[in-house]
Design an enzyme around this catalytic site. Structure first.
Site, short mmCIF file in Angstrom:
data_model
loop_
_atom_site.label_atom_id
_atom_site.label_comp_id
_atom_site.label_asym_id
_atom_site.label_seq_id
_atom_site.Cartn_x
_atom_site.Cartn_y
_atom_site.Cartn_z
N LYS A 68 -2.40 3.38 14.22
CA LYS A 68 -2.36 1.92 14.08
C LYS A 68 -0.95 1.37 13.86
CE LYS A 68 -7.12 1.24 12.52
NZ LYS A 68 -8.00 0.58 11.54
N ASP A 105 -9.29 -5.98 12.48
CA ASP A 105 -9.85 -5.41 11.25
C ASP A 105 -10.02 -6.45 10.16
OD1 ASP A 105 -10.25 -2.76 12.03
OD2 ASP A 105 -8.25 -2.12 11.41
#
Length: 285
Positions: A68, A105
């Site tokens: 990420k 997210d």
């Protein structure tokens, strides 16, 4: 492959539920496209993205552990809110060979809390366990929602650095993860009008990982337990919370919520969320 596709990349990747989620929605909507899992090791990340840039059928990818943050230096633009979070979990092609990264997210995490967050509170506090990529999104999201944050990690200095970077205003605290493992006799005050969260934003408790050592005497009555782990869905952390009378939110809630945003970016259609109950049943098998 002769039709459009998107995928999820990570190392490991076999445990990912994303193909089941996106595949379910594609089937419900009758979209002729695929979504698959692709195992990409850290030393393969640059080559993977270079190959996908040249593929006209590729619609983008979700990014999971441990990539990420690593992908940020390999793409052309980091769009909000990923630019603030400092972690990318979704990459889409811009149509001119450029790759744009964003983060779903934070919004996915907040989705199951929408009803609670719509209320007015005298005070909001969240105890967040973990300092990885998902924790970055959660710290950012809850900081923006007016929470006082307590971030626990194996390295309290890293937890402090995250707070200073992502939630620089407010009286937030960083502590050692071990603090929550032993029982406490702390007497909580009246929590009327207070919203309390305890969030496992780490991989602890995941299949193959050590369990999360959290003693629920550290949480005030009524605190919501939220575990982002999806395998197993019902973790020891959540079971212990329920035994103590705490409401719980499992990792499928965040997973489905963040996937819904990515799906629309990949395939240009809103996912059929009216089937969430059926989807959760499939993912729980």
């Amino acid at each position: 492959m002769t039709r459009p596709y998107a995928e999820v990349i990570g190392d490991p990747i076999a445990q990912s539920k994303s193909p089941a989620i996106h595949g379910f929605w594609l089937d419900k909507l009758g979209i002729e496209a695929d979504y698959r899992a692709c195992h990409v090791r850290p030393d393969e990340l640059a080559a993977y993205l270079a190959a996908r840039r040249a593929d006209p059928l590729w619609r983008g990818c979700n990014v999971t552990m441990p990539h990420k943050q690593a992908v940020i230096g390999l793409i052309d633009e980091v769009a909000p809110p990923a630019d603030v979070i400092g972690a990318v979990n979704t990459i889409v092609p811009a149509g001119d060979g450029r790759l744009i990264g964003t983060n779903t997210d934070a919004a996915g995490f907040l989705e199951p809390l929408a009803h609670a967050l719509a209320q007015t509170h005298l005070f909001r506090m969240a105890r967040i366990i973990g300092t990885g990529g998902a924790a970055r999104a959660i710290i950012t999201a809850l900081g923006q929602q007016g929470f006082t944050l307590v971030v626990a990690g194996r390295d309290p200095a890293k937890a402090r650095a995250l707070l200073d970077e992502l939630a620089p205003t407010g009286e937030h605290h960083a502590i050692d993860l071990a603090h929550f493992a032993a029982p406490t006799d702390f007497a909580f005050d009246d929590r009327a009008g207070i919203l309390d969260l305890v969030v496992n934003a780490s991989s602890l408790g995941m299949t193959g990982q050590p369990p999360l050592a959290f003693d629920w005497s550290h949480a005030p009555p009524g605190a919501i337990a939220y575990d982002i782990v999806t395998a197993p869905r019902d973790t020891h952390f959540l079971k212990a919370a329920r035994a103590g009378g705490h409401p719980t939110i499992d990792g499928l809630a965040m997973l489905i919520g963040q996937a819904a945003i990515a799906f629309e970016r990949f395939f240009g259609a809103a996912p059929p969320r009216q089937h969430d109950h059926q989807l959760r049943a499939i993912l729980s098998q």
